[in-house]
Motif scaffolding. Structure first.
Motif, PDB file in Angstrom:
ATOM      1  N   ARG A   1       0.647  -0.919  -0.111  1.00  0.00           N
ATOM      2  CA  ARG A   1      -0.144   0.071  -0.123  1.00  0.00           C
ATOM      3  C   ARG A   1       0.917   1.301  -0.376  1.00  0.00           C
ATOM      4  O   ARG A   1       1.877   1.113   0.817  1.00  0.00           O
ATOM      5  N   LYS A   2       0.442   2.212  -0.996  1.00  0.00           N
ATOM      6  CA  LYS A   2       1.297   3.471  -1.050  1.00  0.00           C
ATOM      7  C   LYS A   2       0.505   4.322  -1.226  1.00  0.00           C
ATOM      8  O   LYS A   2      -0.668   4.945  -2.066  1.00  0.00           O
ATOM      9  N   GLU A   3       1.064   5.717  -0.914  1.00  0.00           N
ATOM     10  CA  GLU A   3       0.666   6.498  -1.408  1.00  0.00           C
ATOM     11  C   GLU A   3       1.065   8.223  -1.607  1.00  0.00           C
ATOM     12  O   GLU A   3       2.334   8.267  -1.501  1.00  0.00           O
ATOM     13  N   LYS A   4      -0.009   8.654  -2.054  1.00  0.00           N
ATOM     14  CA  LYS A   4       0.667   9.722  -2.980  1.00  0.00           C
ATOM     15  C   LYS A   4       0.304  11.002  -3.073  1.00  0.00           C
ATOM     16  O   LYS A   4      -1.015  11.206  -3.386  1.00  0.00           O
ATOM     17  N   THR A   5       0.897  12.052  -2.622  1.00  0.00           N
ATOM     18  CA  THR A   5      -0.299  13.393  -2.814  1.00  0.00           C
ATOM     19  C   THR A   5      -0.122  13.835  -4.108  1.00  0.00           C
ATOM     20  O   THR A   5       0.728  14.030  -5.301  1.00  0.00           O
ATOM     21  N   VAL A   6      -1.661  14.733  -4.527  1.00  0.00           N
ATOM     22  CA  VAL A   6      -1.588  14.942  -6.189  1.00  0.00           C
ATOM     23  C   VAL A   6      -2.436  16.453  -5.989  1.00  0.00           C
ATOM     24  O   VAL A   6      -2.882  16.375  -4.462  1.00  0.00           O
ATOM     25  N   CYS A   7      -2.804  16.876  -6.779  1.00  0.00           N
ATOM     26  CA  CYS A   7      -3.681  18.442  -6.515  1.00  0.00           C
ATOM     27  C   CYS A   7      -2.638  19.412  -5.822  1.00  0.00           C
ATOM     28  O   CYS A   7      -2.985  20.148  -5.062  1.00  0.00           O
TER      29      CYS A   7
ATOM     30  N   GLU B   1      -2.030  14.452 -14.143  1.00  0.00           N
ATOM     31  CA  GLU B   1      -2.206  15.092 -13.066  1.00  0.00           C
ATOM     32  C   GLU B   1      -2.124  16.550 -13.886  1.00  0.00           C
ATOM     33  O   GLU B   1      -1.309  16.858 -14.382  1.00  0.00           O
ATOM     34  N   ILE B   2      -3.717  17.277 -14.700  1.00  0.00           N
ATOM     35  CA  ILE B   2      -3.733  18.509 -14.939  1.00  0.00           C
ATOM     36  C   ILE B   2      -3.592  19.436 -14.522  1.00  0.00           C
ATOM     37  O   ILE B   2      -4.917  19.642 -13.778  1.00  0.00           O
TER      38      ILE B   2
ATOM     39  N   ALA C   1     -10.996   5.499 -19.060  1.00  0.00           N
ATOM     40  CA  ALA C   1     -10.220   6.159 -19.060  1.00  0.00           C
ATOM     41  C   ALA C   1     -11.170   7.416 -18.162  1.00  0.00           C
ATOM     42  O   ALA C   1     -12.574   7.515 -19.073  1.00  0.00           O
ATOM     43  N   VAL C   2     -11.090   7.678 -17.353  1.00  0.00           N
ATOM     44  CA  VAL C   2     -11.922   8.937 -16.586  1.00  0.00           C
ATOM     45  C   VAL C   2     -10.892  10.445 -15.987  1.00  0.00           C
ATOM     46  O   VAL C   2      -9.750  10.018 -15.967  1.00  0.00           O
ATOM     47  N   GLU C   3     -11.480  10.867 -15.791  1.00  0.00           N
ATOM     48  CA  GLU C   3     -11.104  12.174 -15.605  1.00  0.00           C
ATOM     49  C   GLU C   3     -12.014  12.850 -14.797  1.00  0.00           C
ATOM     50  O   GLU C   3     -13.170  12.741 -14.460  1.00  0.00           O
ATOM     51  N   ILE C   4     -10.885  12.493 -13.009  1.00  0.00           N
ATOM     52  CA  ILE C   4     -11.511  12.975 -11.641  1.00  0.00           C
ATOM     53  C   ILE C   4     -10.739  14.157 -11.254  1.00  0.00           C
ATOM     54  O   ILE C   4      -9.975  14.986 -11.450  1.00  0.00           O
ATOM     55  N   HIS C   5     -12.021  15.458 -11.228  1.00  0.00           N
ATOM     56  CA  HIS C   5     -12.441  16.160 -10.368  1.00  0.00           C
ATOM     57  C   HIS C   5     -12.550  16.510  -9.218  1.00  0.00           C
ATOM     58  O   HIS C   5     -13.383  16.701  -8.755  1.00  0.00           O
ATOM     59  N   PRO C   6     -11.137  16.297  -8.166  1.00  0.00           N
ATOM     60  CA  PRO C   6     -11.758  15.996  -6.435  1.00  0.00           C
ATOM     61  C   PRO C   6     -12.096  16.385  -5.265  1.00  0.00           C
ATOM     62  O   PRO C   6     -12.768  16.561  -5.184  1.00  0.00           O
ATOM     63  N   PHE C   7     -11.894  18.198  -6.423  1.00  0.00           N
ATOM     64  CA  PHE C   7     -11.705  18.942  -5.788  1.00  0.00           C
ATOM     65  C   PHE C   7     -13.550  19.684  -5.476  1.00  0.00           C
ATOM     66  O   PHE C   7     -14.176  19.794  -4.338  1.00  0.00           O
ATOM     67  N   LEU C   8     -14.990  18.627  -7.028  1.00  0.00           N
ATOM     68  CA  LEU C   8     -15.565  18.662  -7.239  1.00  0.00           C
ATOM     69  C   LEU C   8     -16.547  18.035  -6.124  1.00  0.00           C
ATOM     70  O   LEU C   8     -17.299  17.656  -6.422  1.00  0.00           O
TER      71      LEU C   8
ATOM     72  N   VAL D   1      -7.102  18.776 -11.937  1.00  0.00           N
ATOM     73  CA  VAL D   1      -7.811  17.202 -13.115  1.00  0.00           C
ATOM     74  C   VAL D   1      -6.952  15.848 -13.014  1.00  0.00           C
ATOM     75  O   VAL D   1      -5.851  16.504 -12.441  1.00  0.00           O
ATOM     76  N   LEU D   2      -7.805  14.587 -12.682  1.00  0.00           N
ATOM     77  CA  LEU D   2      -6.606  13.628 -12.814  1.00  0.00           C
ATOM     78  C   LEU D   2      -7.097  12.275 -13.887  1.00  0.00           C
ATOM     79  O   LEU D   2      -8.275  11.943 -13.978  1.00  0.00           O
ATOM     80  N   LYS D   3      -6.218  12.406 -14.657  1.00  0.00           N
ATOM     81  CA  LYS D   3      -7.052  11.745 -16.001  1.00  0.00           C
ATOM     82  C   LYS D   3      -6.046  10.014 -15.693  1.00  0.00           C
ATOM     83  O   LYS D   3      -4.812  10.237 -15.409  1.00  0.00           O
TER      84      LYS D   3
END
Length: 110
Positions: free
Chosen positions: A4-10, A57-58, A78-85, A62-64
């Motif tokens: 199990r690993k964690e990586k910070t994004v956005c 990461e865009i 394929a998905v585009e995730i908008h974690p803030f929303l 946004v995470l593609k």
């Protein structure tokens, strides 16, 4: 070996969590999920039958993500995730991350 690993994004606001699991002999699935880095709120649960193939990461917002679902594994999603929303785009439609698993598979998450 840590599975199990964690990586910070956005810009450090969210954690991409990956969990490597042996699905069958010598077939390893890199399950993934997403959570708020500050509150621990689960945005997308770690889904161990979804195999993370690629993430981009865009603009820090946004995470593609490209992934496959096992046991089939031959179809790419394929998905585009908008974690803030707390939303994601899949096949041209926008959905809440609360229904991520159900939208992709048509089944309820256990």
């Amino acid at each position: 070996m840590q599975y199990r690993k964690e990586k910070t994004v956005c810009n450090g606001n969210f954690k991409l969590i990956t969990d490597l699991n042996e699905f069958r002999m010598s077939l390893w699935i890199n399950g993934f999920g997403l959570e708020n880095a500050f509150t621990g709120e689960e945005i997308i649960p770690v889904i161990t039958i979804f195999n993370l193939d690629d993430i981009e990461e865009i603009d820090g917002e946004v995470l593609k993500i490209r992934f496959r679902i096992y046991p089939d594994g031959s179809t790419y999603y394929a998905v585009e995730i908008h974690p803030f929303l707390k939303s994601f785009m899949y096949e041209g439609e926008t959905y809440s991350t609360d229904v991520f698993f159900k939208t992709i598979t048509g089944e309820e998450w256990e």
